[in-house]
Design a protein around this motif. Structure first.
Motif, PDB file in Angstrom:
ATOM      1  N   ALA A  23     -14.655 -39.811  13.574  1.00  0.00           N
ATOM      2  CA  ALA A  23     -13.069 -40.188  13.629  1.00  0.00           C
ATOM      3  C   ALA A  23     -13.543 -42.019  14.538  1.00  0.00           C
ATOM      4  CB  ALA A  23     -12.293 -39.589  14.360  1.00  0.00           C
ATOM      5  N   ALA A  24     -12.974 -42.682  13.802  1.00  0.00           N
ATOM      6  CA  ALA A  24     -13.098 -44.381  14.184  1.00  0.00           C
ATOM      7  C   ALA A  24     -11.635 -43.990  14.917  1.00  0.00           C
ATOM      8  CB  ALA A  24     -13.103 -45.074  13.388  1.00  0.00           C
ATOM      9  N   ALA A  25     -12.132 -45.421  15.792  1.00  0.00           N
ATOM     10  CA  ALA A  25     -10.623 -45.716  16.712  1.00  0.00           C
ATOM     11  C   ALA A  25     -11.159 -47.376  16.428  1.00  0.00           C
ATOM     12  CB  ALA A  25     -10.756 -45.721  18.109  1.00  0.00           C
ATOM     13  N   GLY A  26     -10.315 -48.274  16.315  1.00  0.00           N
ATOM     14  CA  GLY A  26     -10.508 -49.185  15.336  1.00  0.00           C
ATOM     15  C   GLY A  26      -9.187 -49.370  14.386  1.00  0.00           C
ATOM     16  N   ARG A  27      -8.528 -50.794  14.477  1.00  0.00           N
ATOM     17  CA  ARG A  27      -7.716 -50.400  12.668  1.00  0.00           C
ATOM     18  C   ARG A  27      -8.784 -51.022  12.038  1.00  0.00           C
ATOM     19  NH1 ARG A  27      -2.371 -53.683  13.994  1.00  0.00           N
ATOM     20  NH2 ARG A  27      -4.196 -55.544  15.698  1.00  0.00           N
ATOM     21  N   THR A  28      -9.835 -51.895  11.868  1.00  0.00           N
ATOM     22  CA  THR A  28     -11.068 -52.382  11.410  1.00  0.00           C
ATOM     23  C   THR A  28     -11.947 -52.075  10.113  1.00  0.00           C
ATOM     24  OG1 THR A  28     -12.640 -52.974  12.944  1.00  0.00           O
ATOM     25  CG2 THR A  28     -10.529 -54.622  12.362  1.00  0.00           C
ATOM     26  N   PHE A  29     -11.462 -50.598  11.013  1.00  0.00           N
ATOM     27  CA  PHE A  29     -12.656 -49.010  10.276  1.00  0.00           C
ATOM     28  C   PHE A  29     -13.011 -49.505   8.768  1.00  0.00           C
ATOM     29  CE2 PHE A  29     -14.768 -45.176   9.214  1.00  0.00           C
ATOM     30  CZ  PHE A  29     -14.239 -44.590   8.897  1.00  0.00           C
ATOM     31  N   SER A  30     -11.221 -49.920   8.160  1.00  0.00           N
ATOM     32  CA  SER A  30     -11.423 -49.860   6.646  1.00  0.00           C
ATOM     33  C   SER A  30     -12.247 -50.859   6.207  1.00  0.00           C
ATOM     34  CB  SER A  30     -10.029 -49.895   6.105  1.00  0.00           C
ATOM     35  OG  SER A  30      -9.459 -50.431   6.500  1.00  0.00           O
ATOM     36  N   SER A  31     -12.688 -51.739   6.958  1.00  0.00           N
ATOM     37  CA  SER A  31     -13.391 -53.110   6.464  1.00  0.00           C
ATOM     38  C   SER A  31     -15.048 -53.001   6.519  1.00  0.00           C
ATOM     39  CB  SER A  31     -12.898 -54.198   7.167  1.00  0.00           C
ATOM     40  OG  SER A  31     -13.733 -54.393   8.423  1.00  0.00           O
ATOM     41  N   TYR A  32     -15.641 -51.806   6.960  1.00  0.00           N
ATOM     42  CA  TYR A  32     -16.937 -51.706   7.322  1.00  0.00           C
ATOM     43  C   TYR A  32     -16.827 -50.460   6.246  1.00  0.00           C
ATOM     44  CZ  TYR A  32     -16.910 -53.630  11.949  1.00  0.00           C
ATOM     45  OH  TYR A  32     -16.464 -54.679  12.903  1.00  0.00           O
ATOM     46  N   GLY A  33     -18.498 -50.765   6.135  1.00  0.00           N
ATOM     47  CA  GLY A  33     -19.339 -49.475   5.107  1.00  0.00           C
ATOM     48  C   GLY A  33     -19.891 -48.545   6.557  1.00  0.00           C
ATOM     49  N   MET A  34     -19.702 -47.188   5.866  1.00  0.00           N
ATOM     50  CA  MET A  34     -20.038 -46.403   6.488  1.00  0.00           C
ATOM     51  C   MET A  34     -21.905 -45.560   6.861  1.00  0.00           C
ATOM     52  SD  MET A  34     -17.586 -42.880   7.706  1.00  0.00           S
ATOM     53  CE  MET A  34     -18.448 -42.051   6.755  1.00  0.00           C
ATOM     54  N   GLY A  35     -22.216 -44.816   7.398  1.00  0.00           N
ATOM     55  CA  GLY A  35     -23.445 -44.454   6.474  1.00  0.00           C
ATOM     56  C   GLY A  35     -23.396 -42.988   7.983  1.00  0.00           C
ATOM     57  N   TRP A  36     -24.605 -42.625   7.603  1.00  0.00           N
ATOM     58  CA  TRP A  36     -24.922 -41.063   8.463  1.00  0.00           C
ATOM     59  C   TRP A  36     -26.754 -41.011   8.185  1.00  0.00           C
ATOM     60  CZ3 TRP A  36     -21.608 -37.622  10.758  1.00  0.00           C
ATOM     61  CH2 TRP A  36     -20.928 -37.352  10.800  1.00  0.00           C
ATOM     62  N   PHE A  37     -27.150 -40.879   9.224  1.00  0.00           N
ATOM     63  CA  PHE A  37     -28.099 -40.666   9.742  1.00  0.00           C
ATOM     64  C   PHE A  37     -27.942 -39.246  11.161  1.00  0.00           C
ATOM     65  CE2 PHE A  37     -29.822 -44.889   9.090  1.00  0.00           C
ATOM     66  CZ  PHE A  37     -28.432 -46.142   8.487  1.00  0.00           C
ATOM     67  N   LYS A  43     -39.201 -36.792  15.834  1.00  0.00           N
ATOM     68  CA  LYS A  43     -38.835 -37.614  14.270  1.00  0.00           C
ATOM     69  C   LYS A  43     -37.911 -39.089  15.061  1.00  0.00           C
ATOM     70  CE  LYS A  43     -40.679 -33.777  11.290  1.00  0.00           C
ATOM     71  NZ  LYS A  43     -39.784 -33.275  10.502  1.00  0.00           N
ATOM     72  N   GLU A  44     -38.462 -39.860  13.790  1.00  0.00           N
ATOM     73  CA  GLU A  44     -37.539 -41.041  13.783  1.00  0.00           C
ATOM     74  C   GLU A  44     -36.295 -41.138  13.172  1.00  0.00           C
ATOM     75  OE1 GLU A  44     -40.957 -44.393  14.206  1.00  0.00           O
ATOM     76  OE2 GLU A  44     -39.709 -44.467  12.363  1.00  0.00           O
ATOM     77  N   ARG A  45     -34.986 -41.843  13.445  1.00  0.00           N
ATOM     78  CA  ARG A  45     -33.890 -41.583  13.288  1.00  0.00           C
ATOM     79  C   ARG A  45     -33.789 -42.150  11.384  1.00  0.00           C
ATOM     80  NH1 ARG A  45     -29.005 -43.756  16.304  1.00  0.00           N
ATOM     81  NH2 ARG A  45     -29.653 -42.949  17.674  1.00  0.00           N
ATOM     82  N   GLU A  46     -33.504 -40.651  10.746  1.00  0.00           N
ATOM     83  CA  GLU A  46     -33.318 -41.922   9.022  1.00  0.00           C
ATOM     84  C   GLU A  46     -32.287 -41.557   8.128  1.00  0.00           C
ATOM     85  OE1 GLU A  46     -35.482 -38.327   7.692  1.00  0.00           O
ATOM     86  OE2 GLU A  46     -34.482 -36.411   7.704  1.00  0.00           O
ATOM     87  N   PHE A  47     -32.051 -42.577   7.576  1.00  0.00           N
ATOM     88  CA  PHE A  47     -30.603 -42.624   6.881  1.00  0.00           C
ATOM     89  C   PHE A  47     -31.152 -41.339   5.203  1.00  0.00           C
ATOM     90  CE2 PHE A  47     -27.822 -44.338   3.882  1.00  0.00           C
ATOM     91  CZ  PHE A  47     -28.235 -43.705   2.766  1.00  0.00           C
ATOM     92  N   VAL A  48     -29.043 -40.483   5.887  1.00  0.00           N
ATOM     93  CA  VAL A  48     -28.794 -39.733   5.337  1.00  0.00           C
ATOM     94  C   VAL A  48     -27.723 -40.149   3.792  1.00  0.00           C
ATOM     95  CG1 VAL A  48     -27.471 -37.277   5.270  1.00  0.00           C
ATOM     96  CG2 VAL A  48     -29.119 -38.147   7.184  1.00  0.00           C
ATOM     97  N   ALA A  49     -27.041 -40.494   3.862  1.00  0.00           N
ATOM     98  CA  ALA A  49     -25.895 -41.209   3.402  1.00  0.00           C
ATOM     99  C   ALA A  49     -24.680 -42.010   3.971  1.00  0.00           C
ATOM    100  CB  ALA A  49     -24.991 -39.709   2.406  1.00  0.00           C
ATOM    101  N   ALA A  50     -24.609 -43.521   2.494  1.00  0.00           N
ATOM    102  CA  ALA A  50     -23.889 -44.409   2.486  1.00  0.00           C
ATOM    103  C   ALA A  50     -22.810 -44.218   1.630  1.00  0.00           C
ATOM    104  CB  ALA A  50     -24.202 -45.513   2.989  1.00  0.00           C
ATOM    105  N   ILE A  51     -21.190 -45.432   3.075  1.00  0.00           N
ATOM    106  CA  ILE A  51     -20.728 -45.320   1.444  1.00  0.00           C
ATOM    107  C   ILE A  51     -19.385 -46.555   2.050  1.00  0.00           C
ATOM    108  CG2 ILE A  51     -18.395 -43.796   3.209  1.00  0.00           C
ATOM    109  CD1 ILE A  51     -17.588 -43.463   0.850  1.00  0.00           C
ATOM    110  N   SER A  52     -19.743 -47.354   0.890  1.00  0.00           N
ATOM    111  CA  SER A  52     -18.718 -48.504   0.457  1.00  0.00           C
ATOM    112  C   SER A  52     -17.525 -48.779   1.535  1.00  0.00           C
ATOM    113  CB  SER A  52     -18.850 -49.465  -0.218  1.00  0.00           C
ATOM    114  OG  SER A  52     -17.695 -48.439  -1.015  1.00  0.00           O
TER     115      SER A  52
END
Length: 123
Positions: A23-37, A43-52
């Motif tokens: 859940a995001a707070a901030g009206r600019t959320f829709s202008s950002y790409g989003m990812g899950w790590f 272990k080091e943080r690793e990339f899982v998935a991303a979406i435009s």
């Protein structure tokens, strides 16, 4: 500025499913790409998935392709990670993050991060 709060983590048996929300707070959320790590103990943080920002482009780590699905609902300023056929090696703290890039797989390209939600998969 964007504040992010993850939820939906928990304990599940191998082969089970979980759906994480961001859940995001901030009206600019829709202008950002989003990812899950994710980050497992020791272990080091690793990339899982991303979406435009539009949802039209996605990227996945090889280890989760075919099992995880990333999506977003800009009207509800929320992102999701559907995780199916979970394995013990998926156990980690999962973080969502947003980036000014369209789709990014490197953590250093992300501008804002949530606090994380624990996912534990038992064998």
């Amino acid at each position: 500025q964007v504040q992010l709060v993850e939820s939906g983590g928990g304990l599940v048996q191998a082969g089970g499913s979980l759906r994480l929300s961001c859940a995001a707070a901030g009206r600019t959320f829709s202008s950002y790409g989003m990812g899950w790590f994710r980050q497992a103990p020791g272990k080091e943080r690793e990339f899982v998935a991303a979406i435009s920002w539009s949802g039209s482009l996605t990227a996945y780590a090889d280890s989760v392709k075919g099992r995880f699905s990333i999506s977003r609902d800009n009207a509800k300023i929320t992102g999701f990670l559907q995780m199916n056929t979970l394995r013990p090696e998926d156990t980690a703290v999962y973080y969502c993050a947003v980036t000014k890039k369209s789709v990014a797989t490197r953590a250093e390209l992300y501008d804002y991060w949530g606090q994380g939600t624990q996912v534990t998969v038992s064998s």
